[in-house]
Design a protein around this motif. Sequence first.
Motif, PDB file in Angstrom:
ATOM      1  N   THR A   1      -5.634  -0.646   3.828  1.00 10.99           N
ATOM      2  CA  THR A   1      -6.164   0.561   4.473  1.00 10.99           C
ATOM      3  C   THR A   1      -5.300   1.031   5.634  1.00 10.99           C
ATOM      4  N   PHE A   2      -4.606   0.093   6.293  1.00 11.44           N
ATOM      5  CA  PHE A   2      -3.799   0.437   7.461  1.00 11.44           C
ATOM      6  C   PHE A   2      -2.473   1.088   7.065  1.00 11.44           C
ATOM      7  N   GLY A   3      -1.853   0.599   5.985  1.00 12.58           N
ATOM      8  CA  GLY A   3      -0.547   1.096   5.579  1.00 12.58           C
ATOM      9  C   GLY A   3      -0.489   2.597   5.333  1.00 12.58           C
ATOM     10  N   PRO A   4      -1.359   3.157   4.470  1.00 18.43           N
ATOM     11  CA  PRO A   4      -1.277   4.589   4.163  1.00 18.43           C
ATOM     12  C   PRO A   4      -1.604   5.507   5.338  1.00 18.43           C
ATOM     13  N   MET A   5      -2.239   4.973   6.393  1.00 15.38           N
ATOM     14  CA  MET A   5      -2.571   5.819   7.535  1.00 15.38           C
ATOM     15  C   MET A   5      -1.312   6.348   8.227  1.00 15.38           C
ATOM     16  N   GLY A   6      -0.200   5.623   8.100  1.00 16.78           N
ATOM     17  CA  GLY A   6       1.046   6.085   8.695  1.00 16.78           C
ATOM     18  C   GLY A   6       1.538   7.379   8.081  1.00 16.78           C
ATOM     19  N   ALA A   7       1.079   7.669   6.857  1.00 21.51           N
ATOM     20  CA  ALA A   7       1.425   8.930   6.208  1.00 21.51           C
ATOM     21  C   ALA A   7       0.281   9.938   6.292  1.00 21.51           C
ATOM     22  N   LEU A   8      -0.949   9.478   6.048  1.00 19.71           N
ATOM     23  CA  LEU A   8      -2.079  10.408   5.956  1.00 19.71           C
ATOM     24  C   LEU A   8      -2.326  11.181   7.245  1.00 19.71           C
TER      25      LEU A   8
ATOM     26  N   SER B   1       0.810  -1.222   0.000  1.00 17.00           N
ATOM     27  CA  SER B   1       0.000   0.000   0.000  1.00 17.00           C
ATOM     28  C   SER B   1       0.841   1.270   0.000  1.00 17.00           C
ATOM     29  N   GLY B   2       2.059   1.203   0.554  1.00 19.87           N
ATOM     30  CA  GLY B   2       2.896   2.392   0.637  1.00 19.87           C
ATOM     31  C   GLY B   2       3.255   2.968  -0.721  1.00 19.87           C
ATOM     32  N   PRO B   3       3.887   2.186  -1.620  1.00 17.23           N
ATOM     33  CA  PRO B   3       4.191   2.707  -2.953  1.00 17.23           C
ATOM     34  C   PRO B   3       2.950   3.151  -3.722  1.00 17.23           C
ATOM     35  N   LEU B   4       1.826   2.447  -3.538  1.00 11.42           N
ATOM     36  CA  LEU B   4       0.596   2.866  -4.213  1.00 11.42           C
ATOM     37  C   LEU B   4       0.148   4.242  -3.731  1.00 11.42           C
ATOM     38  N   ALA B   5       0.221   4.467  -2.416  1.00  7.32           N
ATOM     39  CA  ALA B   5      -0.170   5.767  -1.863  1.00  7.32           C
ATOM     40  C   ALA B   5       0.806   6.865  -2.277  1.00  7.32           C
ATOM     41  N   ASP B   6       2.074   6.523  -2.446  1.00  2.39           N
ATOM     42  CA  ASP B   6       3.058   7.508  -2.920  1.00  2.39           C
ATOM     43  C   ASP B   6       2.845   7.845  -4.389  1.00  2.39           C
TER      44      ASP B   6
ATOM     45  N   GLY C   1      -1.476   8.790  -4.559  1.00  3.40           N
ATOM     46  CA  GLY C   1      -2.005   9.657  -3.506  1.00  3.40           C
ATOM     47  C   GLY C   1      -2.657   8.855  -2.398  1.00  3.40           C
ATOM     48  N   ARG C   2      -2.571   9.385  -1.176  1.00  2.00           N
ATOM     49  CA  ARG C   2      -3.171   8.680  -0.033  1.00  2.00           C
ATOM     50  C   ARG C   2      -4.688   8.643  -0.173  1.00  2.00           C
ATOM     51  N   ARG C   3      -5.267   9.792  -0.548  1.00  2.00           N
ATOM     52  CA  ARG C   3      -6.717   9.914  -0.625  1.00  2.00           C
ATOM     53  C   ARG C   3      -7.298   8.970  -1.676  1.00  2.00           C
ATOM     54  N   ALA C   4      -6.742   8.994  -2.875  1.00  2.00           N
ATOM     55  CA  ALA C   4      -7.265   8.152  -3.956  1.00  2.00           C
ATOM     56  C   ALA C   4      -7.128   6.670  -3.618  1.00  2.00           C
ATOM     57  N   THR C   5      -5.967   6.291  -3.095  1.00  2.00           N
ATOM     58  CA  THR C   5      -5.750   4.884  -2.734  1.00  2.00           C
ATOM     59  C   THR C   5      -6.750   4.425  -1.686  1.00  2.00           C
ATOM     60  N   LEU C   6      -6.917   5.237  -0.653  1.00  2.00           N
ATOM     61  CA  LEU C   6      -7.811   4.844   0.438  1.00  2.00           C
ATOM     62  C   LEU C   6      -9.279   4.870   0.026  1.00  2.00           C
ATOM     63  N   ILE C   7      -9.647   5.746  -0.884  1.00  2.00           N
ATOM     64  CA  ILE C   7     -11.031   5.766  -1.365  1.00  2.00           C
ATOM     65  C   ILE C   7     -11.362   4.448  -2.065  1.00  2.00           C
ATOM     66  N   TRP C   8     -10.459   3.981  -2.940  1.00  2.00           N
ATOM     67  CA  TRP C   8     -10.704   2.717  -3.638  1.00  2.00           C
ATOM     68  C   TRP C   8     -10.716   1.535  -2.670  1.00  2.00           C
ATOM     69  N   VAL C   9      -9.806   1.536  -1.723  1.00  2.00           N
ATOM     70  CA  VAL C   9      -9.745   0.433  -0.752  1.00  2.00           C
ATOM     71  C   VAL C   9     -10.999   0.425   0.122  1.00  2.00           C
ATOM     72  N   THR C  10     -11.428   1.603   0.556  1.00  2.00           N
ATOM     73  CA  THR C  10     -12.610   1.680   1.416  1.00  2.00           C
ATOM     74  C   THR C  10     -13.864   1.265   0.656  1.00  2.00           C
ATOM     75  N   ALA C  11     -13.947   1.619  -0.616  1.00  2.00           N
ATOM     76  CA  ALA C  11     -15.072   1.158  -1.435  1.00  2.00           C
ATOM     77  C   ALA C  11     -15.074  -0.368  -1.516  1.00  2.00           C
ATOM     78  N   ALA C  12     -13.890  -0.957  -1.602  1.00  2.78           N
ATOM     79  CA  ALA C  12     -13.792  -2.426  -1.627  1.00  2.78           C
ATOM     80  C   ALA C  12     -14.231  -3.022  -0.289  1.00  2.78           C
ATOM     81  N   ILE C  13     -13.953  -2.323   0.820  1.00  9.64           N
ATOM     82  CA  ILE C  13     -14.393  -2.801   2.135  1.00  9.64           C
ATOM     83  C   ILE C  13     -15.917  -2.792   2.223  1.00  9.64           C
ATOM     84  N   VAL C  14     -16.545  -1.769   1.638  1.00 16.65           N
ATOM     85  CA  VAL C  14     -18.014  -1.714   1.612  1.00 16.65           C
ATOM     86  C   VAL C  14     -18.563  -2.961   0.925  1.00 16.65           C
TER      87      VAL C  14
END
Length: 345
Positions: free
Chosen positions: A230-237, A178-183, A186-199
């Motif tokens: 979802t947990f990985g990018p939170m260390g940056a966001l 998740s780290g390279p993906l968020a870099d 973007g943190r926001r875009a990555t997490l939006i897609w991941v959170t939609a998958a959690i739904v």
Amino acid sequence: MERRGPGGDRERPSGKRALYGTFPQLGAPLGFIIGNGLFLVIGALLPSASADPSQPSDAFLSWGWRVPFLFSAVMVAVGMWVRLRLVESSVFAKTREAGHVRRLPLATVVRSHWKQLVLGTFAMLATYVLFYLMTTFSLSYGRTAKDAAVPGLGYSYTTFVLMMIFGVLFFAAFTLVSGPLADTYGRRATLIWVTAAIVVFGLVWVPLLGLGTLGVVLWLVLGFTLMGMTFGPMGALLPELFPTSVRYTGSGVSYNLSSILGAAVAPFIAVALWEAGDGSPWLVGVYLSAMALLTLVALVLVKETKHISLDEGEAPPRTPAGPGRRRLPGLLSPAQERRTPSPRR
């Protein structure tokens, strides 16, 4: 006084903050594997004489369960050694040198950065709920007998924990992914897609679990994979939402408020919904999807932090000064006082 924030506000190379922020996050999956693996080893060394192999032995119940906690003292010593060797980041050192450190950072966060505080709290909500459903609730659900008053999956403790450890390996791997993906995106875009998958994941619990053992393993793997993502990018966001002078307090309060709203109550709510569903976990999945929707709203409202510079200059604490009134020394930063000429008499 502000210092470091969750995710490690260290000297992270530009463009790789999310990647380096995933390393502290690995403590969760690694701790789960080590802790539960140690319990399995001790349980195997102290076998039960009961006809039910899932029941622990008397020796395990009397003293064996204490052994992992005694071993944890080693980790406490290691953690203390690491903390004592930490030095301040150059970003914080510059902020302190400029006189921008807040004496009451919590008050500053609540007063001036409350929007980031609220958004950060709800951005983390789905992460916490998912983690405790996949670890705490799933263990109760997986071990409960199929013919119980509130039926479960009927696996033995050892079997189900081994299945969970297999799933947690994906948790660890995808935390790093998740780290390279968020870099990159973007943190926001990555997490939006991941959170939609959690739904979506919350809505397919019953079909997955209806596939037998293969479905249960797939359920665990998917759940823990999404957990890592979802947990990985939170260390940056979370740290990036706040300026340096209040970064530790802002990110720390958001993180822990979310743990109260998500982690603290999720296991109890899940068990109540499981009972309400007469042994079916469909309501628990809906609960996860609902919490993920709240996180999705927060992520849509939050600004992308990928390009934010952590050492951008900050305004010093404001101190009112009336017309014709000299500012007292100390109300300006030392750097400003050196640049400010004395008023003419």
